[in-house]
Design an enzyme around this catalytic site. Structure first.
Site: not given
Ligand code: RB5
Length: 143
Positions: A7-8, A64-69, A97, A132-133
């Site tokens: 993303d941006h 992305c910003g956190t990699g989470i989303g 694994h 196992r993996h």
């Molecule tokens: C964008 O502001 C931010 O929410 C996105 O990059 C990401 O971190 C979401 O998980």
């Protein structure tokens, strides 16, 4: 072929990783986004995920910003195992694994030097193939 998407918030880090691909003659396909103010990370997670599902790419990198989303979005897709890694130990272990096929990172979490090392570790590690993996991965696929 490596598929890369962001993303941006991930644009600048992606360009550092592309520099590493070019220096190391690694084939890649860039699924965006380009430099822009704001973008929705699921678009790029899905674009890279689809390329893996269609076997147009072997592995993916998502930022992305956190990699989470972006990892949550990718992990909704059948056959996609996206691993959020901010250290080299995890990047290696998830290939060995989990046979992860996507590496996710947060551009607001890691600097470019570490991120490139994590990418290098991920790309140069292989699934162990141990029973196992394989069994556990099969269990994930079964839902
Ligand atoms: C964008 O502001 C931010 O929410 C996105 O990059 C990401 O971190 C979401 O998980």
């Amino acid at each position: 072929m490596i598929g890369i998407g962001n993303d941006h918030t991930g644009y600048e880090l992606k360009m550092e990783i592309i520099k590493y691909f070019e220096e190391n003659k690694i084939e890649y396909k860039d699924f965006g986004c380009g430099k822009q103010e704001s973008s929705d990370y699921p678009i790029y997670a899905k674009a890279v995920g689809r390329a893996l599902q269609k076997k147009e790419c072997d592995l993916g990198i998502l930022i992305c910003g956190t990699g989470i989303g972006i990892s949550i979005a990718a992990n909704k897709m059948k056959g996609i195992r996206a691993a959020l890694c901010h250290d080299c130990f995890s990047a290696e272990a998830t290939r060995l694994h989990n046979n992860a096929n996507v590496l996710a990172m947060g551009a607001r979490v890691v600097g470019p030097g570490l991120a490139v090392k994590i990418v290098d570790t991920f790309l140069n590690s292989k699934f162990s193939g141990e029973e196992r993996h394989s069994r556990r991965i099969q269990m994930i696929e079964e839902e």
